[in-house]
Scaffold this motif. Structure first.
Motif, short mmCIF file in Angstrom:
data_model
loop_
_atom_site.label_atom_id
_atom_site.label_comp_id
_atom_site.label_asym_id
_atom_site.label_seq_id
_atom_site.Cartn_x
_atom_site.Cartn_y
_atom_site.Cartn_z
N PHE A 10 -25.83 -32.86 77.43
CA PHE A 10 -26.16 -34.28 77.37
C PHE A 10 -27.34 -34.61 78.26
CE2 PHE A 10 -22.45 -34.94 74.91
CZ PHE A 10 -22.60 -36.18 74.33
N GLY A 76 -18.43 -43.59 66.67
CA GLY A 76 -19.77 -43.58 67.25
C GLY A 76 -19.95 -42.59 68.39
N THR A 77 -18.86 -41.95 68.85
CA THR A 77 -18.96 -40.94 69.91
C THR A 77 -19.87 -39.80 69.45
OG1 THR A 77 -16.76 -41.44 70.76
CG2 THR A 77 -17.67 -39.27 71.31
N SER A 78 -20.80 -39.39 70.30
CA SER A 78 -21.73 -38.32 69.95
C SER A 78 -21.09 -36.95 70.07
CB SER A 78 -22.97 -38.38 70.84
OG SER A 78 -23.71 -39.55 70.60
N ILE A 80 -22.47 -32.98 69.98
CA ILE A 80 -23.62 -32.09 69.95
C ILE A 80 -23.24 -30.81 69.22
CG2 ILE A 80 -25.11 -30.64 71.38
CD1 ILE A 80 -25.06 -32.83 73.47
N LYS A 116 -28.36 -30.44 66.68
CA LYS A 116 -27.92 -31.63 65.96
C LYS A 116 -27.06 -32.51 66.85
CE LYS A 116 -27.72 -30.22 61.08
NZ LYS A 116 -26.85 -30.13 59.88
N VAL A 117 -27.16 -33.81 66.65
CA VAL A 117 -26.24 -34.76 67.28
C VAL A 117 -25.68 -35.64 66.16
CG1 VAL A 117 -25.92 -36.58 68.97
CG2 VAL A 117 -27.62 -34.79 69.40
N ILE A 118 -24.37 -35.53 65.95
CA ILE A 118 -23.72 -36.36 64.93
C ILE A 118 -22.74 -37.30 65.63
CG2 ILE A 118 -24.05 -34.66 63.12
CD1 ILE A 118 -20.56 -35.07 64.28
N GLN A 119 -22.23 -38.28 64.91
CA GLN A 119 -21.31 -39.26 65.49
C GLN A 119 -19.95 -39.22 64.81
OE1 GLN A 119 -24.73 -40.32 65.02
NE2 GLN A 119 -24.84 -39.78 67.19
N LYS A 121 -17.06 -40.74 62.93
CA LYS A 121 -17.29 -41.74 61.89
C LYS A 121 -16.20 -42.80 61.74
CE LYS A 121 -15.59 -38.57 58.26
NZ LYS A 121 -15.99 -37.87 57.02
N THR A 141 -18.57 -32.53 73.18
CA THR A 141 -18.44 -33.99 73.16
C THR A 141 -17.74 -34.46 74.43
OG1 THR A 141 -17.79 -35.89 71.82
CG2 THR A 141 -16.19 -34.10 71.99
#
Length: 207
Positions: A10, A76-78, A80, A116-119, A121, A141
């Motif tokens: 992070f 919305g939590t990221s 990685i 990649k950084v995804i959230q 959902k 995370t």
């Protein structure tokens, strides 16, 4: 659960004030085209849930209650997603050596761009990572959750006498219940074995 990978990753993506950073020469070479292909050129998926779960604790005087079975990472939590090529594995190992000194080993900007950084959902901690090729990936995370705890203390003693002689003494326990804000820091290595696989995983922190 170890916290270092979460902090390091992070920091690199969102920066952290006051940390000393520098670069080191690595034995493994970074291959941009192969890494991009690994992260975006496949037909495989990693999906699952991210959550924290309380278990009973063996810590003297403090026990974790099994009240909240699962506390999901908020929407919305990221998360990685880091490819586990030789280059990234070596970088993580080097980073661990310097972490205790409060130093951060810089990741090459082209390598950083391949992460990649995804959230998350929804409110059930669900996530999905698409277009991956077969290989190994590190998922990282972190999120806050409420932890229920119980603390025991001594109210007094119950004594047993025979002929005015103390025979036994029993401690009388009281219990104090309280809540604390805790941080879940989670990392998990996931392997995709063949093209088109859908790998279902839990990003779970258990106390």
């Amino acid at each position: 659960m170890k916290k270092n990978y979460y902090i390091i990753a992070f920091f690199l993506l969102f920066s952290a004030a006051g940390a000393q950073s520098f670069t080191v020469e690595q034995k493994a070479q970074f291959n941009k085209s192969e890494t991009i292909q690994l992260m975006t050129g496949g037909k495989s998926t990693i999906k699952g849930q991210a959550f924290a779960k309380d278990n009973q604790s063996g810590i003297k005087g403090i026990a974790v209650l099994n009240i909240n079975k699962r506390q999901y990472a908020p929407k919305g939590t990221s998360i990685i997603v880091m490819p586990q090529t030789a280059y990234f594995k070596e970088w993580l190992e080097v980073s661990k050596k310097y972490e205790k000194e409060g130093k951060i080993v810089e990741l090459h900007k082209e390598a950083k761009a391949c992460i990649k950084v995804i959230q998350v959902k929804d409110d059930k901690g669900n996530f999905e990572i698409n277009n991956l090729m077969p290989g190994q990936y590190l998922l990282i995370t972190g999120f806050n959750y409420i932890q229920d705890k119980q603390q025991s203390y001594t109210l007094g003693y119950e004594n047993t006498y025979i002929n005015n002689t103390l025979q036994s003494s029993r401690e009388i326990q009281g219990h104090h219940y309280f809540k604390i804000l805790s941080e879940a820091n989670i990392r998990k290595s996931v392997t995709i074995k063949k093209e088109g696989d859908v790998v279902d995983v839990n990003l779970r922190m258990t106390l």
